[in-house]
Design an enzyme around this catalytic site. Structure first.
Site, PDB file in Angstrom:
ATOM      1  N   PRO A  16      38.035  43.923  54.946  1.00 38.54           N
ATOM      2  CA  PRO A  16      38.656  42.971  55.875  1.00 38.54           C
ATOM      3  C   PRO A  16      40.086  42.676  55.452  1.00 38.54           C
ATOM      4  CG  PRO A  16      37.131  41.832  54.411  1.00 38.54           C
ATOM      5  CD  PRO A  16      36.988  43.296  54.125  1.00 38.54           C
ATOM      6  N   GLN A  70      33.749  37.608  58.530  1.00 38.81           N
ATOM      7  CA  GLN A  70      34.099  36.964  57.266  1.00 38.81           C
ATOM      8  C   GLN A  70      34.594  35.547  57.540  1.00 38.81           C
ATOM      9  OE1 GLN A  70      37.724  37.705  54.638  1.00 38.81           O
ATOM     10  NE2 GLN A  70      36.131  38.739  53.444  1.00 38.81           N
ATOM     11  N   CYS A 100      40.628  36.472  48.701  1.00 41.22           N
ATOM     12  CA  CYS A 100      42.019  36.486  49.161  1.00 41.22           C
ATOM     13  C   CYS A 100      42.920  35.795  48.144  1.00 41.22           C
ATOM     14  CB  CYS A 100      42.126  35.792  50.515  1.00 41.22           C
ATOM     15  SG  CYS A 100      43.811  35.792  51.170  1.00 41.22           S
ATOM     16  N   LYS A 139      32.560  38.421  49.045  1.00 38.49           N
ATOM     17  CA  LYS A 139      33.672  39.233  48.546  1.00 38.49           C
ATOM     18  C   LYS A 139      34.494  38.371  47.605  1.00 38.49           C
ATOM     19  CE  LYS A 139      37.054  42.672  50.038  1.00 38.49           C
ATOM     20  NZ  LYS A 139      38.196  42.358  49.156  1.00 38.49           N
ATOM     21  N   GLY A 201      39.430  48.203  45.581  1.00 33.96           N
ATOM     22  CA  GLY A 201      40.694  48.148  44.857  1.00 33.96           C
ATOM     23  C   GLY A 201      41.219  49.507  44.467  1.00 33.96           C
ATOM     24  N   ASP A 202      42.365  49.896  45.047  1.00 36.86           N
ATOM     25  CA  ASP A 202      43.070  51.128  44.680  1.00 36.86           C
ATOM     26  C   ASP A 202      42.265  52.397  44.941  1.00 36.86           C
ATOM     27  OD1 ASP A 202      45.094  49.488  43.880  1.00 36.86           O
ATOM     28  OD2 ASP A 202      44.897  49.855  41.733  1.00 36.86           O
ATOM     29  N   GLY A 224      40.850  49.518  51.721  1.00 35.48           N
ATOM     30  CA  GLY A 224      41.719  48.574  52.403  1.00 35.48           C
ATOM     31  C   GLY A 224      43.031  49.213  52.812  1.00 35.48           C
ATOM     32  N   ARG A 225      44.069  48.998  51.985  1.00 39.49           N
ATOM     33  CA  ARG A 225      45.417  49.416  52.374  1.00 39.49           C
ATOM     34  C   ARG A 225      45.543  50.916  52.612  1.00 39.49           C
ATOM     35  NH1 ARG A 225      48.530  46.891  47.496  1.00 39.49           N
ATOM     36  NH2 ARG A 225      46.480  47.207  46.549  1.00 39.49           N
TER      37      ARG A 225
END
Length: 338
Positions: A16, A70, A100, A139, A201-202, A224-225
């Site tokens: 998210p 979420q 977050c 999360k 993450g990554d 994510g990104r």
């Protein structure tokens, strides 16, 4: 991979992301292989539930199941009420945001700021789990800074309260999105609980996904990104995990069609005025590593209508045929020199 009664088609998930994982983007990611996706975070403050922004964030019309929302906040009662509100409107899974790191969220003692108050964490997860009859997930991050990593405590609190799944980002609140994610804490959490654990993450390539799953023992990975502008990363990772081989880069004409589909769904979701403006970041992500992408992004940011954007994007991807029938991303060293 299963969350409560929901059997997922694979273990490669969409993270998210505020302002990114709206319904059109989630639908596209699921279409391109993601096994699960969670909405942008919805505020638990009841005064905000009826706002256009909140209503849009929790709109799952026509979305592939399971539909997960979420929620974010710091008051156990508000969060419990928010969970009930969303379940009444079709949410099949509720995810609690304690991950977050953004200042405006943490300054309200929401998101990852909650990790500093384990008693409040317990109150929140117990209240939300007790409020709804659907699975509740959590999360979170490894801690609030590198000297105060309490993910193991949070994981045990969550499991004891009846949380169905944990997603752990391998950074602390203080790290934000800087530095490298670490996976030792995720591995330790996985060893300490019996419920599913998702590593986040990554995770940017199929090889990295394989490494993280092997290293941590996690049940799934969350992207994510790395999915921004490359929603086909989900099928690429799923294929690699299943076969050990790589899919080729997507065909130029496939991406042209996907972009057209995504943008039209985006405009329908947001309307003309807001749709043009919010589409710019997605278009920029799609083209950023392609030849001529930066110049096109600057030109496209001046366009003020959906029709003009659609024509410009179609012409840009038509131009990519000069470099081959499949997308040709510039090498990292070329990007750094640019």
């Amino acid at each position: 991979m299963q969350i409560g009664p929901h059997l997922l088609r694979n273990n490669v998930f969409v993270a998210p992301m505020a302002g990114v994982t709206d319904r059109p983007f989630r639908q596209l990611c699921k279409q391109l292989g993601a096994g699960y996706a969670v909405s942008e975070m919805a505020a638990s403050n009841p005064r905000l539930w009826a706002t256009e922004k909140s209503s849009r964030r929790t709109d799952h019309t026509g979305e592939m199941e399971p539909k997960a929302v979420q929620i974010a906040g710091a008051d156990p009662r508000d969060l419990a009420d928010c969970a009930r509100f969303n379940v009444e409107r079709g949410a099949q899974i509720i995810d609690i945001n304690m991950g977050c790191p953004v200042k405006k969220v943490c300054n309200s003692w929401c998101g990852s700021a909650l990790l500093q108050n384990e008693a409040l964490v317990r109150d929140i997860v117990e209240a939300v789990v007790g409020a709804v009859d659907v699975p509740v997930t959590l999360k979170f991050r490894t801690g609030w800074n590198r000297d105060n990593k309490n993910a193991l405590n949070i994981a045990r609190i969550a499991e004891d309260a009846g949380i169905a799944m944990l997603t752990l980002h391998g950074r602390t609140r203080a790290d934000g999105y800087t530095g490298d994610a670490e996976y030792d804490t995720i591995a330790a959490v996985k060893r300490s609980v019996a419920i599913p654990v998702v590593a986040n993450g990554d995770i940017t390539t199929p090889e990295k996904a394989r490494f993280v799953l092997d290293y941590t023992g996690a049940d799934a990975v969350m992207i994510g990104r790395a999915a921004q502008g490359r929603p086909w990363i989900f099928r690429e990772i799923e294929h690699f995990l299943r076969t050990g081989t790589h899919l080729p880069s997507p065909h130029v004409d496939e991406v042209r069609a996907l972009m057209d589909e995504h943008l039209r769904a985006h405009y329908a979701f947001y309307g003309e005025f807001l749709g043009v403006r919010t589409a710019r970041k997605h278009i920029g992500w799609y083209v950023r590593d392609l030849e001529g992408g930066e110049a096109f992004r600057q030109q496209m940011n001046l366009l003020e209508s959906t029709d003009a954007q659609l024509i410009a994007v179609d012409q840009f991807f038509e131009s990519q045929w000069r470099f081959g029938e499949r997308l040709q991303y510039r090498l990292p060293e070329v990007l750094q020199a640019a």
